[in-house]
Each structure stands twice: as structure tokens, then as C-alpha cells.
Write a protein that holds these residues in place. Structure first.
Motif, PDB file in Angstrom:
ATOM      1  N   VAL A   7       5.962   2.339 -10.354  1.00  0.00           N
ATOM      2  CA  VAL A   7       5.151   3.372  -9.730  1.00  0.00           C
ATOM      3  C   VAL A   7       5.449   4.676 -10.457  1.00  0.00           C
ATOM      4  O   VAL A   7       6.569   5.189 -10.399  1.00  0.00           O
ATOM      5  CB  VAL A   7       5.443   3.510  -8.235  1.00  0.00           C
ATOM      6  CG1 VAL A   7       4.515   4.538  -7.605  1.00  0.00           C
ATOM      7  CG2 VAL A   7       5.294   2.158  -7.542  1.00  0.00           C
ATOM      8  N   SER A   8       4.463   5.204 -11.146  1.00  0.00           N
ATOM      9  CA  SER A   8       4.664   6.379 -11.975  1.00  0.00           C
ATOM     10  C   SER A   8       3.386   7.186 -12.079  1.00  0.00           C
ATOM     11  O   SER A   8       2.290   6.636 -12.113  1.00  0.00           O
ATOM     12  CB  SER A   8       5.128   5.968 -13.377  1.00  0.00           C
ATOM     13  OG  SER A   8       5.279   7.092 -14.225  1.00  0.00           O
ATOM     14  N   SER A   9       3.537   8.503 -12.130  1.00  0.00           N
ATOM     15  CA  SER A   9       2.412   9.393 -12.328  1.00  0.00           C
ATOM     16  C   SER A   9       2.267   9.803 -13.790  1.00  0.00           C
ATOM     17  O   SER A   9       1.368  10.536 -14.161  1.00  0.00           O
ATOM     18  CB  SER A   9       2.554  10.639 -11.449  1.00  0.00           C
ATOM     19  OG  SER A   9       3.751  11.335 -11.754  1.00  0.00           O
TER      20      SER A   9
ATOM     21  N   THR B 245       0.846  -1.184   0.000  1.00  0.00           N
ATOM     22  CA  THR B 245       0.000   0.000   0.000  1.00  0.00           C
ATOM     23  C   THR B 245       0.886   1.239   0.000  1.00  0.00           C
ATOM     24  O   THR B 245       2.078   1.175   0.267  1.00  0.00           O
ATOM     25  CB  THR B 245      -0.939   0.037   1.215  1.00  0.00           C
ATOM     26  OG1 THR B 245      -0.176   0.077   2.425  1.00  0.00           O
ATOM     27  CG2 THR B 245      -1.848  -1.185   1.235  1.00  0.00           C
ATOM     28  N   SER B 246       0.270   2.378  -0.301  1.00  0.00           N
ATOM     29  CA  SER B 246       0.969   3.666  -0.296  1.00  0.00           C
ATOM     30  C   SER B 246       2.272   3.601  -1.082  1.00  0.00           C
ATOM     31  O   SER B 246       3.330   4.041  -0.615  1.00  0.00           O
ATOM     32  CB  SER B 246       1.231   4.117   1.144  1.00  0.00           C
ATOM     33  OG  SER B 246       0.032   4.229   1.878  1.00  0.00           O
ATOM     34  N   LEU B 247       2.200   3.070  -2.273  1.00  0.00           N
ATOM     35  CA  LEU B 247       3.397   2.873  -3.082  1.00  0.00           C
ATOM     36  C   LEU B 247       4.049   4.200  -3.458  1.00  0.00           C
ATOM     37  O   LEU B 247       3.367   5.198  -3.713  1.00  0.00           O
ATOM     38  CB  LEU B 247       3.067   2.068  -4.332  1.00  0.00           C
ATOM     39  CG  LEU B 247       2.887   0.565  -4.084  1.00  0.00           C
ATOM     40  CD1 LEU B 247       2.176  -0.096  -5.250  1.00  0.00           C
ATOM     41  CD2 LEU B 247       4.245  -0.097  -3.847  1.00  0.00           C
ATOM     42  N   LYS B 248       5.375   4.186  -3.479  1.00  0.00           N
ATOM     43  CA  LYS B 248       6.181   5.356  -3.786  1.00  0.00           C
ATOM     44  C   LYS B 248       7.003   5.111  -5.046  1.00  0.00           C
ATOM     45  O   LYS B 248       7.197   3.972  -5.460  1.00  0.00           O
ATOM     46  CB  LYS B 248       7.130   5.665  -2.622  1.00  0.00           C
ATOM     47  CG  LYS B 248       6.462   5.818  -1.268  1.00  0.00           C
ATOM     48  CD  LYS B 248       7.506   5.944  -0.167  1.00  0.00           C
ATOM     49  CE  LYS B 248       6.871   6.094   1.203  1.00  0.00           C
ATOM     50  NZ  LYS B 248       7.892   6.188   2.273  1.00  0.00           N
ATOM     51  N   TYR B 249       7.511   6.209  -5.632  1.00  0.00           N
ATOM     52  CA  TYR B 249       8.362   6.082  -6.811  1.00  0.00           C
ATOM     53  C   TYR B 249       9.535   5.138  -6.549  1.00  0.00           C
ATOM     54  O   TYR B 249       9.903   4.347  -7.433  1.00  0.00           O
ATOM     55  CB  TYR B 249       8.899   7.447  -7.240  1.00  0.00           C
ATOM     56  CG  TYR B 249       7.852   8.420  -7.719  1.00  0.00           C
ATOM     57  CD1 TYR B 249       7.071   8.142  -8.836  1.00  0.00           C
ATOM     58  CD2 TYR B 249       7.656   9.628  -7.061  1.00  0.00           C
ATOM     59  CE1 TYR B 249       6.113   9.036  -9.278  1.00  0.00           C
ATOM     60  CE2 TYR B 249       6.697  10.527  -7.503  1.00  0.00           C
ATOM     61  CZ  TYR B 249       5.932  10.234  -8.609  1.00  0.00           C
ATOM     62  OH  TYR B 249       4.981  11.129  -9.055  1.00  0.00           O
ATOM     63  N   GLU B 250      10.121   5.206  -5.368  1.00  0.00           N
ATOM     64  CA  GLU B 250      11.286   4.406  -5.044  1.00  0.00           C
ATOM     65  C   GLU B 250      10.985   2.919  -4.839  1.00  0.00           C
ATOM     66  O   GLU B 250      11.903   2.120  -4.653  1.00  0.00           O
ATOM     67  CB  GLU B 250      12.011   4.962  -3.806  1.00  0.00           C
ATOM     68  CG  GLU B 250      11.098   5.210  -2.617  1.00  0.00           C
ATOM     69  CD  GLU B 250      10.626   6.650  -2.511  1.00  0.00           C
ATOM     70  OE1 GLU B 250      10.654   7.212  -1.400  1.00  0.00           O
ATOM     71  OE2 GLU B 250      10.230   7.223  -3.550  1.00  0.00           O
TER      72      GLU B 250
END
Length: 123
Positions: A121-123, A83-88
Motif C-alpha cells: 500500500v503506497s501513494s 477495503t480501506s487499505l492503509k500503509y500498515e
């Protein structure tokens, strides 16, 4: 003899959840530990989380509070709920299993890695 097959992974936006699964099959006598590792380009492969049979989970500091590892002993599967995945968190994630197999009539230890699955993980 023993096979590991991973499922899950994909492209998600920051903050989103994602679940990875891994199933072991074959001539398994006992699994002592299953876990998840990841490797980003240019980095060493690092531990994400492991869970020994009959023991407590070990989760990396970078994943604590966000990732949960669980086992289904009857099905010889391990799941990583993220959960709450980040770019890193972007990396190739690998499942690993350790245990005892019956191979050609003998009981032998094994260490087996899954094929790897991409998490981006990308916007």
C-alpha cells in the motif's frame, strides 16, 4: 498431496480495495479451518482472519470493519476481501489450511501454508 495456491495481491493506493484468494486441492477428506496471516519485515507473522468449517470468522482487531473472510466449501477456497487499505497493511500475506488428508492410504492431519503474496500500500 494437498496443495494451496494463492492469487491476488499487488500494489495499491491507500484507501483502495484488494481481494486475495486461496484454493486447496488434492486428497482432502475434510478442511477444519482456513485463514490468512501476514508478515511485515522485522515483524512476527500475525493472524489476520480465520474461518473454521461450520463456525464463525475470527478477525484481528486491526482488520475488523475493513476485511471480510469467506469460504466456498464446495471449491475449498477462502477469500479475503480488503477495503480501506492503509500503509500498515503492507506485508506478505499467507494462506493457511488445516484438516484431514488421505495420504498413502491413511487418514492424517495436515497444516499447509500457501506460497505468500505481496500486498503493498503506497501513494
Amino acid at each position: 498431496q494437498v496443495q494451496l495456491v494463492q492469487s491476488g495481491g499487488g500494489l495499491v493506493q491507500p484507501g483502495a480495495p484488494l481481494t486475495l484468494s486461496c484454493a486447496a486441492s488434492g486428497s482432502i477428506v475434510r478442511i477444519s479451518e482456513m485463514g490468512w496471516y501476514r508478515q511485515a519485515p522485522g515483524n512476527q507473522r500475525e493472524l489476520v482472519a480465520t474461518i473454521p468449517t461450520g463456525g464463525s470468522a475470527n478477525v484481528a482487531d486491526s482488520a475488523k470493519g475493513r476485511f471480510t473472510i469467506s469460504r466456498d466449501r464446495a471449491e475449498n477456497t477462502v477469500t479475503l476481501q480488503m477495503t480501506s487499505l492503509k500503509y500498515e497493511d503492507t506485508a506478505v500475506y499467507y494462506c493457511k489450511a488445516n484438516g484431514i488428508q488421505k495420504y498413502r492410504g491413511y487418514y492424517e492431519p495436515f497444516e499447509l501454508w500457501g506460497q505468500g503474496t505481496h500486498v503493498t500500500v503506497s501513494s
